[in-house]
Write an enzyme that holds these catalytic residues in place. Structure first.
Site, PDB file in Angstrom:
ATOM      1  N   GLY A  17     -37.544 -19.800  19.841  1.00 26.10           N
ATOM      2  CA  GLY A  17     -38.639 -20.402  20.605  1.00 26.10           C
ATOM      3  C   GLY A  17     -38.336 -21.848  20.946  1.00 26.10           C
ATOM      4  N   ASP A  18     -39.169 -22.423  21.809  1.00 27.04           N
ATOM      5  CA  ASP A  18     -39.018 -23.817  22.235  1.00 27.04           C
ATOM      6  C   ASP A  18     -37.699 -24.072  22.939  1.00 27.04           C
ATOM      7  OD1 ASP A  18     -41.491 -24.487  21.005  1.00 27.04           O
ATOM      8  OD2 ASP A  18     -40.451 -24.447  19.085  1.00 27.04           O
ATOM      9  N   LYS A  21     -38.413 -22.577  28.004  1.00 32.67           N
ATOM     10  CA  LYS A  21     -38.812 -21.522  28.944  1.00 32.67           C
ATOM     11  C   LYS A  21     -39.804 -22.048  29.961  1.00 32.67           C
ATOM     12  CE  LYS A  21     -40.196 -18.951  25.506  1.00 32.67           C
ATOM     13  NZ  LYS A  21     -39.631 -19.722  24.380  1.00 32.67           N
ATOM     14  N   GLY A  45     -46.323 -23.010  23.075  1.00 28.14           N
ATOM     15  CA  GLY A  45     -46.552 -24.324  23.662  1.00 28.14           C
ATOM     16  C   GLY A  45     -45.472 -24.549  24.694  1.00 28.14           C
ATOM     17  N   HIS A  46     -45.800 -24.406  25.958  1.00 24.23           N
ATOM     18  CA  HIS A  46     -44.820 -24.548  27.028  1.00 24.23           C
ATOM     19  C   HIS A  46     -45.040 -25.881  27.736  1.00 24.23           C
ATOM     20  CE1 HIS A  46     -44.253 -19.900  27.192  1.00 24.23           C
ATOM     21  NE2 HIS A  46     -43.653 -20.456  26.173  1.00 24.23           N
ATOM     22  N   ARG A 148     -56.419  -0.557  14.819  1.00 21.42           N
ATOM     23  CA  ARG A 148     -57.410   0.030  15.732  1.00 21.42           C
ATOM     24  C   ARG A 148     -58.838  -0.380  15.409  1.00 21.42           C
ATOM     25  NH1 ARG A 148     -54.170   5.205  14.661  1.00 21.42           N
ATOM     26  NH2 ARG A 148     -53.980   3.925  12.820  1.00 21.42           N
ATOM     27  N   GLN A 229     -42.271 -17.690  22.465  1.00 27.69           N
ATOM     28  CA  GLN A 229     -41.426 -17.645  21.270  1.00 27.69           C
ATOM     29  C   GLN A 229     -39.995 -17.216  21.653  1.00 27.69           C
ATOM     30  OE1 GLN A 229     -44.720 -15.778  20.793  1.00 27.69           O
ATOM     31  NE2 GLN A 229     -45.469 -17.836  20.585  1.00 27.69           N
ATOM     32  N   THR A 244     -42.996 -13.967  14.423  1.00 24.25           N
ATOM     33  CA  THR A 244     -44.349 -13.850  14.942  1.00 24.25           C
ATOM     34  C   THR A 244     -44.691 -12.355  14.988  1.00 24.25           C
ATOM     35  OG1 THR A 244     -45.889 -14.642  16.634  1.00 24.25           O
ATOM     36  CG2 THR A 244     -43.724 -13.873  17.417  1.00 24.25           C
TER      37      THR A 244
HETATM   38  P1  IMP Z   1     -47.451 -17.348  14.382  1.00 26.43           P
HETATM   39  O1  IMP Z   1     -46.928 -16.857  15.678  1.00 26.43           O
HETATM   40  O2  IMP Z   1     -48.437 -18.474  14.527  1.00 26.43           O
HETATM   41  O3  IMP Z   1     -47.945 -16.242  13.516  1.00 26.43           O
HETATM   42  O4  IMP Z   1     -46.222 -18.013  13.577  1.00 26.43           O
HETATM   43  C1  IMP Z   1     -45.129 -17.227  13.106  1.00 26.43           C
HETATM   44  C2  IMP Z   1     -43.836 -18.014  13.213  1.00 26.43           C
HETATM   45  O5  IMP Z   1     -43.486 -18.167  14.578  1.00 26.43           O
HETATM   46  C3  IMP Z   1     -43.882 -19.432  12.637  1.00 26.43           C
HETATM   47  O6  IMP Z   1     -42.605 -19.754  12.132  1.00 26.43           O
HETATM   48  C4  IMP Z   1     -44.168 -20.287  13.858  1.00 26.43           C
HETATM   49  O7  IMP Z   1     -43.727 -21.609  13.693  1.00 26.43           O
HETATM   50  C5  IMP Z   1     -43.343 -19.549  14.884  1.00 26.43           C
HETATM   51  N1  IMP Z   1     -43.832 -19.756  16.254  1.00 26.43           N
HETATM   52  C6  IMP Z   1     -44.949 -19.223  16.815  1.00 26.43           C
HETATM   53  N2  IMP Z   1     -45.069 -19.609  18.093  1.00 26.43           N
HETATM   54  C7  IMP Z   1     -44.020 -20.394  18.347  1.00 26.43           C
HETATM   55  C8  IMP Z   1     -43.570 -21.077  19.521  1.00 26.43           C
HETATM   56  O8  IMP Z   1     -44.165 -21.009  20.589  1.00 26.43           O
HETATM   57  N3  IMP Z   1     -42.420 -21.794  19.397  1.00 26.43           N
HETATM   58  C9  IMP Z   1     -41.719 -21.838  18.241  1.00 26.43           C
HETATM   59  N4  IMP Z   1     -42.087 -21.202  17.126  1.00 26.43           N
HETATM   60  C10 IMP Z   1     -43.228 -20.490  17.177  1.00 26.43           C
HETATM   61 MG    MG Z   2     -42.794 -24.261  22.595  1.00 27.72          MG
END
Ligand code: IMP
Ligand code: MG
Length: 437
Positions: A17-18, A21, A45-46, A148, A229, A244
């Protein structure tokens, strides 16, 4: 991408992620008619820069900054209606006209307030084994979907028919909260009452996302499927359990919007020129100390959703090769090359060893990934600014050599290189040259 006749392109993260994108989608969206998110929720977070302005998008697709692009949220997304409306209103306040431009799948599941309470309570009891979630209720919302007992956007049309489901959902939530010794409890009436308030606004945007995309593609449309992600956070293919709760990879793109996989012409994997991870779990090329601080500061590596410092590391070729496989990547976009401008040597991992032996493929268990030793090669830095480069030949020799090595270890051609956050700080390589940069 679209220039070569593609009609539907999935843009996916090929690390944790990050990867940038948001910026790549914003650049490609100039030629798109639809941009559709296919999974995740407000955990994403884009960050997109347009001129002097910065936009951080969590739920609304990164195509929103072009006035003619229709932005859709697919069935694979989990929608927090309150966060969504806040984000939408903030964009309107900043002058964007969103009327008729945003649509939400009636099949998308809702993230309810108690999903966030469950997320927080569960993380706090995991102690040293916490996942480091974003606290946005993502995991609990997908759990209710699979169990469900979830509520969907379409259900908002008649909440009186949802009383039983909401009772089941809150009863399940309360029993988990009790078992975790959390002191909050949720009441079904409260949930229904707060949903009644947002229902009309959300229902106005309800649509059949799959049908819209299919009809657009059969006309003159060009569709971007926006991932959130990255591959290593995919519920199946990522570093489970440090992942995630959705299918971030390209396979999830088709089911997450309601089209067939045969409709996707290209899969663009976005990678940083190095690696970062936010949250817990193994990260083989992770840096510590001064080098980590330097990369974090130069790259501005702080979470766009939670503000947490990201964990930086060198480029991991094994990770990206694996991501290329599980996504069927047809091309790469390499972002943040400029962040490496001042490093006199750059390391790149191309393989792993485990217990002193070459490791073939990618470990299926997080505990094995935590034990691998990356095999590095060291490349000379270029020690010049790349921020002004607009064509591939503008880049210094050593930067080109580094990118060529990324293509080799990832076994995927590079089509885009980003050298800064501005739209025009993007180098396009055409399909013919990509494989031989
Ligand atoms: P959740 O998606 O909030 O359940 O987090 C699960 C894992 O995914 C954690 O390690 C978060 O930091 C990571 N994560 C979730 N969304 C993002 C993202 O948009 N960018 C980077 N890491 C993410
Ligand atoms: Mg991000």
């Amino acid at each position: 991408m679209f220039g070569d006749g593609a009609r539907c392109v999935a843009v996916v993260g090929a690390q944790w992620g990050d990867e940038g994108k948001g910026k790549i989608i914003d650049v490609l969206a100039e030629q798109a008619t639809i941009v559709a998110r296919y999974q995740g929720g407000a955990n994403a977070g884009h960050t997109v820069h347009v001129g002097e302005e910065e936009f951080i998008l969590h739920l609304i697709p990164s195509g929103v900054l072009y006035p003619d692009v229709r932005c859709l949220l697919g069935n694979g997304v989990v929608l927090d209606p309150w966060t969504f409306l806040e984000e939408r209103d903030a964009l309107i306040e900043r002058g964007l006209d969103l009327e008729g431009r945003v649509g939400i799948s009636s099949r998308a599941h809702l993230v309810l307030p108690y999903h966030k309470q469950l997320d927080a309570a569960q993380e706090s009891t995991r102690g040293g084994k916490a996942i480091g979630t974003t606290g946005r209720g993502i995991g609990p919302a997908y759990r209710d979907k699979a169990a469900r007992i979830g509520l969907r956007v379409g259900d908002l049309a008649d909440l009186t028919r949802c009383v039983d489901v909401v009772r089941q959902g809150t009863a399940a939530a309360n029993s988990i909260l009790a078992s975790l010794e959390a002191d909050v409890r949720v009441r079904p009436e409260e949930v229904l009452e707060s949903l009644r308030e947002v229902a009309p606004e959300i229902l106005r945007l309800k649509t059949d996302v799959g049908a819209e995309i299919r009809s657009d593609i059969s006309g003159a449309g060009r569709v971007l499927l926006e991932g959130a992600q990255g591959a290593l956070l995919d519920i199946d293919h990522g570093t489970y359990p440090y992942v995630t709760s959705s299918s971030t990879t390209a396979g999830g793109a088709a089911s997450g919007v309601g089209i067939g996989p045969t409709m996707i012409d290209e899969v663009l994997g976005v990678v940083k020129a190095y690696t970062t991870r936010v949250g817990n779990g193994p990260l083989p090329t992770e840096l510590q100390g001064d080098e980590a601080d330097r990369l974090r500061d130069l790259g501005g590596e702080f979470g766009a959703t939670t503000g947490r410092p990201r964990r930086p590391g060198w480029f991991d070729g094994t990770v990206v090769r694996y991501a290329a496989g599980v996504n069927g990547l047809t091309a790469l976009a390499v972002t943040k090359l400029d962040v490496l401008d001042s490093f006199d040597r750059i390391r790149l991992a191309f393989d792993y060893e485990l217990a002193g032996r070459h490791f073939d493929g990618f470990p299926d268990a997080a505990r094995d990934l935590a034990r691998v030793t990356p095999i590095y090669e060291t490349l000379p830095g270029w020690l010049t600014s790349t921020a002004e480069a607009r064509r591939f030949p503008d880049l210094p020799d050593h930067a080109r050599r580094y990118l060529r090595r990324i293509e080799e270890v990832a076994q995927t051609p590079i089509r885009y290189v980003s050298v800064g956050s501005a739209r025009d700080q993007t180098i396009f390589l055409d399909a013919r040259n990509a494989a031989t940069v």
